[in-house]
Write a protein that holds these residues in place. Sequence first.
Motif, mmCIF file in Angstrom:
data_model
loop_
_atom_site.group_PDB
_atom_site.id
_atom_site.type_symbol
_atom_site.label_atom_id
_atom_site.label_comp_id
_atom_site.label_asym_id
_atom_site.label_seq_id
_atom_site.Cartn_x
_atom_site.Cartn_y
_atom_site.Cartn_z
ATOM 1 N N ASP A 162 0.833 -1.206 0.000
ATOM 2 C CA ASP A 162 0.000 0.000 0.000
ATOM 3 C C ASP A 162 0.867 1.256 0.000
ATOM 4 O O ASP A 162 0.611 2.198 -0.754
ATOM 5 N N LEU A 165 2.611 1.655 -3.401
ATOM 6 C CA LEU A 165 1.665 2.138 -4.418
ATOM 7 C C LEU A 165 1.319 3.604 -4.195
ATOM 8 O O LEU A 165 1.215 4.372 -5.158
ATOM 9 N N ARG A 166 1.155 4.005 -2.948
ATOM 10 C CA ARG A 166 0.862 5.403 -2.629
ATOM 11 C C ARG A 166 2.032 6.292 -3.052
ATOM 12 O O ARG A 166 1.843 7.349 -3.640
ATOM 13 N N SER A 167 3.244 5.860 -2.791
ATOM 14 C CA SER A 167 4.437 6.616 -3.173
ATOM 15 C C SER A 167 4.541 6.725 -4.697
ATOM 16 O O SER A 167 4.877 7.788 -5.227
ATOM 17 N N ARG A 168 4.232 5.648 -5.385
ATOM 18 C CA ARG A 168 4.271 5.656 -6.851
ATOM 19 C C ARG A 168 3.239 6.636 -7.415
ATOM 20 O O ARG A 168 3.531 7.377 -8.361
ATOM 21 N N ARG A 169 2.029 6.637 -6.833
ATOM 22 C CA ARG A 169 0.997 7.585 -7.297
ATOM 23 C C ARG A 169 1.446 9.026 -7.052
ATOM 24 O O ARG A 169 1.206 9.897 -7.883
ATOM 25 N N ARG A 170 2.099 9.280 -5.928
ATOM 26 C CA ARG A 170 2.584 10.635 -5.635
ATOM 27 C C ARG A 170 3.628 11.075 -6.644
ATOM 28 O O ARG A 170 3.632 12.216 -7.093
ATOM 29 N N ARG A 171 4.552 10.168 -6.977
ATOM 30 C CA ARG A 171 5.594 10.516 -7.958
ATOM 31 C C ARG A 171 4.970 10.812 -9.315
ATOM 32 O O ARG A 171 5.377 11.768 -9.984
ATOM 33 N N ARG A 172 4.000 10.028 -9.712
ATOM 34 C CA ARG A 172 3.346 10.250 -11.004
ATOM 35 C C ARG A 172 2.555 11.561 -11.007
ATOM 36 O O ARG A 172 2.412 12.196 -12.049
ATOM 37 N N ALA A 173 2.033 11.946 -9.868
ATOM 38 C CA ALA A 173 1.248 13.176 -9.777
ATOM 39 C C ALA A 173 2.151 14.376 -9.535
ATOM 40 O O ALA A 173 1.674 15.482 -9.341
ATOM 41 N N ARG A 177 0.263 14.855 -4.119
ATOM 42 C CA ARG A 177 -0.758 14.098 -3.389
ATOM 43 C C ARG A 177 -0.301 13.725 -2.036
ATOM 44 O O ARG A 177 0.683 13.377 -1.654
#
Length: 177
Positions: A162, A165-173, A177
């Motif tokens: 989790d 995945l949260r860290s990956r979403r932050r990098r992509r955004a 986030r």
Amino acid sequence: MTHGVRTETHSSHYDGGHADWRDTATRYALLPLRIFLGVTFIYAGLDKLTDSAFMQEAGSGSIGDTMRTVRDSSAIPALVDLALENPVAFGYAMAFGELAVGIGILLGLLARLAALGGALISLSLWLTVSWASDPYYYGNDLAYLMAWLPLVLAGAPMLSLDAALRSRRRRRAGGYR
């Protein structure tokens, strides 16, 4: 009296660039609980699946006999009656549920959902199998229920899928986030 906005840019987890051991311990405080509950629930699920006596409608050590034994002393006999409609299917559902919960919390994948599943399994066992324990603290299902609650609330913030995945979403955004 004035009220202002905090403007410091450093994290409270760092003091001069070095992590304080108490802050580190706080961040990882739920990890031992996750490991214990994950391993225990995986073991419980595998134990049920590999015990040929357990997955039977009747006989010594069977899920059926266990449920019939606790029916009249449970807090919710109707719940036991529901399981007794097909005890073998209930036994498999319990075993696979324990495996899913254990794997989910150990890996930290959908950790809050896994913890909620573990809490519900523990609650159902407390209200049925452990309910008649006297004194109440002899039954371990209530303690398991209480152990799941911090993970329901906090999830798995460290060393988990989790968190990755949260860290990956932050990098992509772009880190917003």
